[in-house]
Structures are given as C-alpha cells and as structure tokens.
Design a protein around this motif. Structure first.
Motif, PDB file in Angstrom:
ATOM      1  N   ARG A 117      -2.077   6.019   0.214  1.00  0.00           N
ATOM      2  CA  ARG A 117      -1.400   5.618   1.457  1.00  0.00           C
ATOM      3  C   ARG A 117      -0.060   6.318   1.531  1.00  0.00           C
ATOM      4  N   ASP A 170       4.740  -2.189  -3.276  1.00  0.00           N
ATOM      5  CA  ASP A 170       4.799  -2.741  -1.927  1.00  0.00           C
ATOM      6  C   ASP A 170       5.308  -1.660  -0.976  1.00  0.00           C
ATOM      7  N   LYS A 171       5.634  -2.050   0.275  1.00  0.00           N
ATOM      8  CA  LYS A 171       6.038  -1.073   1.276  1.00  0.00           C
ATOM      9  C   LYS A 171       7.241  -0.237   0.837  1.00  0.00           C
ATOM     10  N   SER A 172       8.140  -0.859   0.081  1.00  0.00           N
ATOM     11  CA  SER A 172       9.371  -0.171  -0.306  1.00  0.00           C
ATOM     12  C   SER A 172       9.221   0.667  -1.568  1.00  0.00           C
ATOM     13  N   GLN A 186       3.857   2.014   4.217  1.00  0.00           N
ATOM     14  CA  GLN A 186       2.684   1.318   4.741  1.00  0.00           C
ATOM     15  C   GLN A 186       2.261   0.189   3.804  1.00  0.00           C
ATOM     16  N   ASP A 187       1.388  -0.689   4.331  1.00  0.00           N
ATOM     17  CA  ASP A 187       0.805  -1.735   3.493  1.00  0.00           C
ATOM     18  C   ASP A 187      -0.191  -1.114   2.518  1.00  0.00           C
ATOM     19  N   ASN A 188      -0.382  -1.781   1.389  1.00  0.00           N
ATOM     20  CA  ASN A 188      -1.396  -1.312   0.443  1.00  0.00           C
ATOM     21  C   ASN A 188      -2.785  -1.430   1.066  1.00  0.00           C
ATOM     22  N   PRO A 189      -3.651  -0.456   0.842  1.00  0.00           N
ATOM     23  CA  PRO A 189      -5.006  -0.530   1.394  1.00  0.00           C
ATOM     24  C   PRO A 189      -5.870  -1.512   0.611  1.00  0.00           C
ATOM     25  N   ASP A 190      -6.981  -1.905   1.204  1.00  0.00           N
ATOM     26  CA  ASP A 190      -7.973  -2.703   0.480  1.00  0.00           C
ATOM     27  C   ASP A 190      -8.604  -1.819  -0.602  1.00  0.00           C
TER      28      ASP A 190
END
Length: 197
Positions: A29, A65-67, A33-37
């Motif tokens: 990713r 995480d996002k950061s 962004q958010d972590n993917p499934d």
C-alpha cells in the motif's frame, strides 16, 4: 496351518493431526493509506477440506498504521484451531511505498503591475513546503513564498514539491504572468491650462 494355533490379537490405529501451514501473502500500500486486508494461503488440508474445517479462524496483525513511514513490516498470523490439524504459521510482509501528491494553485495573476509584491499560495496535498522558481529574475524575483515584480513583460512562476522519503515528487504547476507597466494618468494640455487658471 495344521502346525500352529492361530490367535487374533486386536491392535490400535492412531490417527494424528495432519500438518497444516497457514501463510500470510505479501501485500503493498501507499504511505498514508489504511492497511489492506491480508490474504491467507493454506497448505495441508486433507479430503478436499477448506478453511471452513477450522474450529477457529486465524487472525493477522501488522505493526503499522497510516502514519508508519515507507518500509517493510511483518504480517503475523495466529489463533487458528482445528481438531484434525497441527497448525504452523508463515509470516508475510507489508510493503509501504511512497504516496503520490498534487499541487493546488488557484491564485489569480491577471492584474499584476511593476512593483507589486505577492504572497504565493500554492499548497501540496501532502502538506510539504512548496518551492517556487521564476523563469526571468529580471521580471519576477522570488524570495521564499513571496514574489516581487520588477519589470514589465512575460514571466512564468513554477510551484514545485520534490517529495521526501514518504512522497513522490508532485507534478509542477506553472503560472504564466504578464507584468503590466505602472499606469500613469495623463491630462490634456487644455485641461492643464484650465487647472492653472
């Protein structure tokens, strides 16, 4: 056999759990962004069984995480249970790549004259600092985020953001500007004579 008395002694068949390996597949990713499934791969199911044969489904965890900055982060897998399987796990890897960014610059330069000083207001979606360049320093002089127009004529001011460890460079944005001379109001000779009278 006539020479032997045959005796039948029962034995035991022991069925042990079959080995089952659950692996986290690698994923990617962009920064922010958010972590993917996370997708899982199962190796060792018997008799055409699937993950539905598990009495408890596995869980995945990513320590990001996002950061979290650009880099690679392990994906752990735990918690699966099944009566007929001895379960082991293979971790995966989440790769965080640089994010894209854009520059927004809606500032109007349609009425710029010699001597004007203007604060430049371009903004990067990343929040990183914008840099500016002038195509003609004799016409427009840049000082940080301020421009001073020195002479009449055309000039192009370019907004640039070169990126950093977490962001790609943004596409630059240009403003083509024509600097007008200072407007001096003139009066006719007759009007001047009337003023003197």
């Amino acid at each position: 056999n006539s020479n032997y008395e045959l005796l039948s002694i029962p034995g035991n068949l022991t069925i042990t759990p079959a080995p089952l390996t659950i692996s986290a597949l690698p994923c990617t990713r962009q920064y922010g962004q958010d972590n993917p499934d996370v997708k899982l791969d199962y190796n060792g199911f018997k008799n055409n069984e699937t993950a539905e044969a598990l009495s408890k489904q596995p869980e995945t965890h990513i320590d990001a995480d996002k950061s979290s900055p650009v880099g690679e982060y392990p994906i752990s897998v735990t918690g699966a249970e099944a009566q007929n399987y001895s379960i082991s796990y293979e971790p995966g890897v989440l790769t965080i790549t640089q994010a894209d960014q854009t520059i927004e610059w809606t500032q109007d330069f349609s009425d710029v004259k010699i001597g004007d000083e203007v604060d430049l207001t371009a903004a990067a979606s990343s929040g990183l600092v914008i840099e500016y360049t002038s195509s003609n320093h004799d016409v427009a002089e840049i000082d940080g985020s301020n421009v001073k127009f020195l002479r009449e004529g055309p000039v192009t001011i370019t907004a640039i953001q070169i990126g950093d460890a977490n962001y790609h460079a943004a596409p630059s944005v240009e403003k083509e500007i024509t600097v007008s001379p200072i407007h001096v109001e003139t009066i006719s000779l007759n009007t001047a004579e009337e003023c003197l009278e």
